[in-house]
Design a protein around this motif. Structure first.
Motif, PDB file in Angstrom:
ATOM      1  N   THR A  89     -31.859  30.088  98.530  1.00 52.72           N
ATOM      2  CA  THR A  89     -30.977  30.501  99.628  1.00 52.72           C
ATOM      3  C   THR A  89     -30.005  29.387  99.984  1.00 52.72           C
ATOM      4  OG1 THR A  89     -32.731  31.930 100.520  1.00 52.72           O
ATOM      5  CG2 THR A  89     -30.923  31.374 101.989  1.00 52.72           C
ATOM      6  N   PHE A 124     -26.047  29.621 100.053  1.00 57.32           N
ATOM      7  CA  PHE A 124     -25.345  29.323 101.301  1.00 57.32           C
ATOM      8  C   PHE A 124     -24.285  28.252 101.071  1.00 57.32           C
ATOM      9  CE2 PHE A 124     -24.855  27.041 105.325  1.00 57.32           C
ATOM     10  CZ  PHE A 124     -24.624  28.082 106.211  1.00 57.32           C
ATOM     11  N   LYS A 137     -21.268  29.543  99.540  1.00 65.98           N
ATOM     12  CA  LYS A 137     -20.648  30.588 100.370  1.00 65.98           C
ATOM     13  C   LYS A 137     -20.799  31.980  99.750  1.00 65.98           C
ATOM     14  CE  LYS A 137     -17.193  27.395 102.288  1.00 65.98           C
ATOM     15  NZ  LYS A 137     -18.071  26.982 103.358  1.00 65.98           N
ATOM     16  N   GLU A 138     -21.902  32.176  99.026  1.00 67.59           N
ATOM     17  CA  GLU A 138     -22.201  33.493  98.460  1.00 67.59           C
ATOM     18  C   GLU A 138     -23.129  34.220  99.438  1.00 67.59           C
ATOM     19  OE1 GLU A 138     -23.850  32.778  94.614  1.00 67.59           O
ATOM     20  OE2 GLU A 138     -21.962  31.969  93.804  1.00 67.59           O
ATOM     21  N   TYR A 139     -22.525  34.761 100.498  1.00 67.65           N
ATOM     22  CA  TYR A 139     -23.324  35.286 101.597  1.00 67.65           C
ATOM     23  C   TYR A 139     -24.045  36.589 101.225  1.00 67.65           C
ATOM     24  CZ  TYR A 139     -20.680  31.767 104.068  1.00 67.65           C
ATOM     25  OH  TYR A 139     -20.124  30.575 104.439  1.00 67.65           O
ATOM     26  N   ARG A 140     -23.476  37.349 100.295  1.00 70.08           N
ATOM     27  CA  ARG A 140     -24.185  38.546  99.844  1.00 70.08           C
ATOM     28  C   ARG A 140     -25.470  38.145  99.124  1.00 70.08           C
ATOM     29  NH1 ARG A 140     -24.557  41.810  95.318  1.00 70.08           N
ATOM     30  NH2 ARG A 140     -24.943  44.015  95.771  1.00 70.08           N
ATOM     31  N   GLU A 141     -25.404  37.080  98.333  1.00 69.36           N
ATOM     32  CA  GLU A 141     -26.593  36.591  97.639  1.00 69.36           C
ATOM     33  C   GLU A 141     -27.624  36.071  98.647  1.00 69.36           C
ATOM     34  OE1 GLU A 141     -29.120  35.793  94.450  1.00 69.36           O
ATOM     35  OE2 GLU A 141     -27.273  36.984  94.587  1.00 69.36           O
ATOM     36  N   CYS A 142     -27.152  35.479  99.749  1.00 64.43           N
ATOM     37  CA  CYS A 142     -28.071  35.032 100.802  1.00 64.43           C
ATOM     38  C   CYS A 142     -28.853  36.212 101.369  1.00 64.43           C
ATOM     39  CB  CYS A 142     -27.294  34.346 101.926  1.00 64.43           C
ATOM     40  SG  CYS A 142     -26.564  32.755 101.494  1.00 64.43           S
ATOM     41  N   SER A 143     -28.151  37.305 101.625  1.00 62.60           N
ATOM     42  CA  SER A 143     -28.819  38.500 102.149  1.00 62.60           C
ATOM     43  C   SER A 143     -29.803  39.072 101.140  1.00 62.60           C
ATOM     44  CB  SER A 143     -27.782  39.567 102.519  1.00 62.60           C
ATOM     45  OG  SER A 143     -26.924  39.093 103.529  1.00 62.60           O
ATOM     46  N   MET A 156     -30.862  28.884 105.163  1.00 62.13           N
ATOM     47  CA  MET A 156     -29.639  29.205 105.906  1.00 62.13           C
ATOM     48  C   MET A 156     -29.310  28.126 106.938  1.00 62.13           C
ATOM     49  SD  MET A 156     -28.427  32.075 104.711  1.00 62.13           S
ATOM     50  CE  MET A 156     -27.354  32.687 105.997  1.00 62.13           C
TER      51      MET A 156
END
Length: 206
Positions: free
Chosen positions: A70, A74, A77-83, A153
């Motif tokens: 994660t 983060f 800045k791959e926020y979809r991958e974080c989700s 995060m």
């Protein structure tokens, strides 16, 4: 960079400080409910806790792996991958937790056979503790996933707050169930069940 490290490290330090306090409180409660056999009761609690420590430490890869992957997403800045990492880690944690719960009887019987005592009454106390606290295992592993994801995060405050809340609830419920409710070691185990699932509920709400 030093400030950023401290911002993440200090809440984790505070969370870790509360863990031995919970153990001290559980030992004190076990000593009080044991009466003349306080030593045997504390020994049974120690064996029961050791069994669950073995289970949880073998599942700690969920927290560590989730945190690292994660954090990489983060930072990029791959926020979809974080989700997606949150849902993946929760799915793995839930699967492992259900598997451990489904295998509770072979795990419990083998553990008591190899770690138990020659006293049937002590082994029964260990069994009572184990088969009550096993209901908390899925929740405990789910908390690994939540804590790992939040740490990745860059949020260490929420895991700290939830950890402190869980430990306080565990101590209070263990006291109420064991001493006020006269449930013995099962009361301490039930306190863990209530505390862990309350922590999961808090994480979901947050």
């Amino acid at each position: 960079m030093n400030r950023e490290i401290l911002r993440l490290a200090l809440p984790n330090i505070i969370s870790n400080i509360t863990v031995p306090l919970m153990g001290i409180a559980s030992t004190a409660i076990a000593g009080r409910i044991g009466g003349d056999s306080a030593a045997a009761t504390i020994g049974a609690l120690s064996i029961g806790v050791a069994i669950f420590n073995f289970i949880y430490w073998n599942c700690s890869f969920i927290r560590m792996g989730t945190s690292g992957l994660t954090a990489q997403a983060f930072g990029a800045k791959e926020y979809r991958e974080c989700s997606l990492m949150l849902w993946r880690s929760l799915a793995v944690a839930l699967a492992v937790g259900i598997l451990a719960f489904a295998l509770q009887y072979p795990i419990g019987e083998l553990s008591i056979r190899f770690m138990g005592t020659e006293s049937d009454s002590s082994n029964q106390m260990i069994a009572d503790y184990f088969y009550t606290r096993i209901w908390a295992v899925p929740a405990g592993i789910l908390l690994f996933a939540f804590n790992g994801w939040l740490t990745g995060m860059q949020n260490a405050v929420v895991p700290m707050a939830v950890a402190v809340m869980v430990n306080i609830i565990h101590i209070l419920c263990s006291f109420l169930f064991s001493i006020v409710g006269s449930m013995g070691l099962s009361g301490i185990a039930l306190g863990s069940v209530v505390a862990q699932w309350t922590g999961v509920a808090a994480m979901i709400i947050i």
